[in-house]
Design an enzyme around this catalytic site. Structure first.
Site, PDB file in Angstrom:
ATOM      1  N   SER A 256       0.854  -1.178   0.000  1.00  0.00           N
ATOM      2  CA  SER A 256       0.000   0.000   0.000  1.00  0.00           C
ATOM      3  C   SER A 256       0.899   1.240   0.000  1.00  0.00           C
ATOM      4  O   SER A 256       2.095   1.138   0.271  1.00  0.00           O
ATOM      5  CB  SER A 256      -0.883   0.017   1.245  1.00  0.00           C
ATOM      6  OG  SER A 256      -0.071   0.249   2.382  1.00  0.00           O
ATOM      7  N   LYS A 257       0.284   2.377  -0.280  1.00  0.00           N
ATOM      8  CA  LYS A 257       1.058   3.628  -0.270  1.00  0.00           C
ATOM      9  C   LYS A 257       1.693   3.856   1.092  1.00  0.00           C
ATOM     10  O   LYS A 257       2.838   4.284   1.206  1.00  0.00           O
ATOM     11  CB  LYS A 257       0.135   4.806  -0.579  1.00  0.00           C
ATOM     12  CG  LYS A 257      -0.020   5.031  -2.060  1.00  0.00           C
ATOM     13  CD  LYS A 257      -0.510   6.432  -2.318  1.00  0.00           C
ATOM     14  CE  LYS A 257      -0.347   6.736  -3.793  1.00  0.00           C
ATOM     15  NZ  LYS A 257      -1.165   7.780  -4.282  1.00  0.00           N
ATOM     16  N   ARG A 258       0.913   3.556   2.144  1.00  0.00           N
ATOM     17  CA  ARG A 258       1.406   3.780   3.497  1.00  0.00           C
ATOM     18  C   ARG A 258       2.599   2.852   3.786  1.00  0.00           C
ATOM     19  O   ARG A 258       3.629   3.267   4.284  1.00  0.00           O
ATOM     20  CB  ARG A 258       0.278   3.538   4.519  1.00  0.00           C
ATOM     21  CG  ARG A 258       0.613   3.969   5.927  1.00  0.00           C
ATOM     22  CD  ARG A 258      -0.572   3.753   6.863  1.00  0.00           C
ATOM     23  NE  ARG A 258      -1.109   2.395   6.752  1.00  0.00           N
ATOM     24  CZ  ARG A 258      -0.619   1.342   7.414  1.00  0.00           C
ATOM     25  NH1 ARG A 258       0.401   1.483   8.216  1.00  0.00           N
ATOM     26  NH2 ARG A 258      -1.153   0.142   7.255  1.00  0.00           N
TER      27      ARG A 258
END
Ligand code: GLU
Length: 493
Positions: A256-258
């Site tokens: 994920s981006k996070r």
């Protein structure tokens, strides 16, 4: 039959930071072009104004430059098929969209977003896949043109055949058959007058005479639509390849981006700029990413030129690849060992200067052979070698006390070592090591005790490159002064 010259492209959207996915999407078409004597093109796909990030294009160009992936045509350098930035090609897409309207393959659509929302909600309620309901499909061209002339807002949609099927080929996956009924009347040109990817990329790949399209697997579901668009123009399709996805290190799902942003806390990153700062080399990064989707032995150490020699699209694989940062470390360290002394010196110097150290180039060249085997990332040079560029060292007093001994005994050892060194005419390791080893023998101490004290005294740290070579580079006067200083510290304890 004439064989078309090979032309490949990297077509990123400037919508964020450059990551390893972008880098691989650039690397494979670059390798293919170089392998077959073709041309590699950079095209900036910036038609999605909502996702546009200022500075992202420059980051992509800098990233390619850092990796050594040179493009032959593109923004800034031009070429015979420019411009290479899509927002500078509006008229071309406009004209092509209307060509499809005129040939009956597309239609202007005047539906408002309120109407489309309502249709979508209705479809979802009825458990149908949301899609355009065909409301404007049957407007006559004349009426549509009139409404456009009156200034009504519109988009242009592809008029997807309602029956039949389409067969498309992905070079890595083979033929894929799709029922046309499953496909939508997708938007080709938006109401802001800019094309969607589905139109712009197809038009550009044709006009720029691209022979091989290598792109991310997120575009695989759009391939049937793209083939429809290409065929509606009467063009031939390029060879399409959709690359495998990257999975997170656990192998469970995409990052994920996070998660991508948080990897930096462990000293890792998938963003090129970060990797550079963390001390990764372009050689290490390239070697790592080239093997994520290429079916050759996954521990092969290769330079970019060697990749070019070996590359074939037939050995690309569609299987997902889990991101393995340990492998990156391995390749980085391996390539560092292959650099010449001058080359490595030039690469580590900025890390020392960044710390405010005054780097003497002669010293730098001397320490590189001592550091080389110890570096995983370039910035590891700081831990092993900063002391070479410091006037003074301030050892932690506790570290000066040898294992199993006390401060007084350690001071005595330091004193004896001092005298031995003082008696030598120079501090070359050939001259100093034998008498100090002889002292270890006759004293009954162990080498770690004696050399540990000397190491901390002269380098200021417990871990360093080989002691005698290091002392030689530090120099006689400084070594003697530092050992004196250590004796004083120990005596006060
Ligand atoms: N602009 C698209 C993207 O960044 C390019 C895909 C392609 O290579 O055609 O995903």
């Amino acid at each position: 039959m004439s064989i078309k010259p090979i032309r490949t492209r990297f077509a990123p959207s400037p919508t964020g930071r450059m990551h390893i996915g972008n880098a691989r999407s650039a690397l494979y078409p670059f390798l293919l072009a170089r392998r077959l004597g073709g041309t590699f093109i950079l095209r900036i796909e910036d038609t999605d104004q909502k996702r546009f990030v200022p500075g992202a294009e420059q980051e992509l160009i800098d990233g390619l430059h850092w990796l050594g992936i040179q493009f032959d045509e593109g923004p800034g350098i031009g070429g015979p098929y420019g411009p290479y930035r899509q927002t500078e090609r509006r008229e071309i897409y406009h004209e092509h969209a209307w060509k499809l309207v005129d040939s009956g393959h597309a239609f202007p659509c005047f539906c408002t977003s309120e109407r489309l929302d309502k249709v979508r909600q209705e479809q979802m309620k009825n458990k149908q896949n949301p899609r355009y309901d065909g409301y404007c499909r049957s407007l006559s061209i004349d009426e549509a043109r009139q409404r456009v002339a009156n200034g009504e807002k519109y988009v242009i949609r592809f008029k997807m055949p309602k029956e039949g099927s389409i067969t498309v080929t992905d070079h890595l996956r083979g033929s894929i058959v799709t029922e046309n009924a499953a496909l939508d009347d997708s938007v080709l040109m938006k109401s802001d007058g800019l094309p969607t990817y589905h139109l712009a990329a197809m038009v550009d790949d044709q006009l720029m005479q691209i022979t091989h399209v290598i792109r991310g697997s997120e575009w695989l579901p759009s391939l049937p639509l793209h083939a429809h668009v290409i065929r509606a123009f009467g063009w031939d399709e390029p060879v399409f390849m959709h690359l495998s996805v990257f999975l997170k290190p656990s192998g469970k799902g995409k990052m994920s981006k996070r998660e991508a942003a948080e990897a930096i806390k462990d000293g890792h990153s998938i963003f090129l700029n970060d990797m550079k700062d963390l001390g990764y080399t372009p050689e290490g990064v390239l070697n790592w990413i080239v093997l994520m989707g290429w079916g050759v032995a996954d521990d092969d150490v290769m330079t970019l030129n060697q990749m070019v020699e070996r590359f074939t699209i037939d050995s690309l694989t569609p299987s997902p690849a889990a991101i393995n940062f340990q492998k990156l470390d391995h390749f980085n360290a391996t390539h560092i060992r292959l650099f010449s002394t001058e080359d490595l010196a030039g690469r580590i110097k900025p890390y020392f200067t960044r710390e405010g150290l005054n780097v003497n180039d002669d010293v730098l060249l001397k320490i590189v052979p001592l550091l080389r085997e110890r570096l995983v990332t370039l910035d590891d040079c700081l831990g092993f070698g900063s002391f070479f560029f410091k006037d003074d060292v301030s050892p932690n007093p506790e570290d000066l006390i040898a294992k199993g001994l006390d401060a007084k005994q350690s001071a005595g050892i330091a004193q004896r070592a001092y005298e031995i060194l003082l008696a030598q005419s120079d501090i070359s390791h050939e001259r100093c090591e034998p008498p100090l080893r002889a002292y270890v023998e006759e004293s009954g101490l162990n080498a770690n005790q004696v050399f540990g004290i000397l190491r901390v005294a002269t380098t200021g740290q417990k871990v360093s490159p080989p002691l005698f070579e290091s002392m030689e580079i530090i120099g006689r006067e400084k070594c003697l002064a530092r050992i004196k200083q250590a004796i004083e510290i120990l005596e006060k304890m």
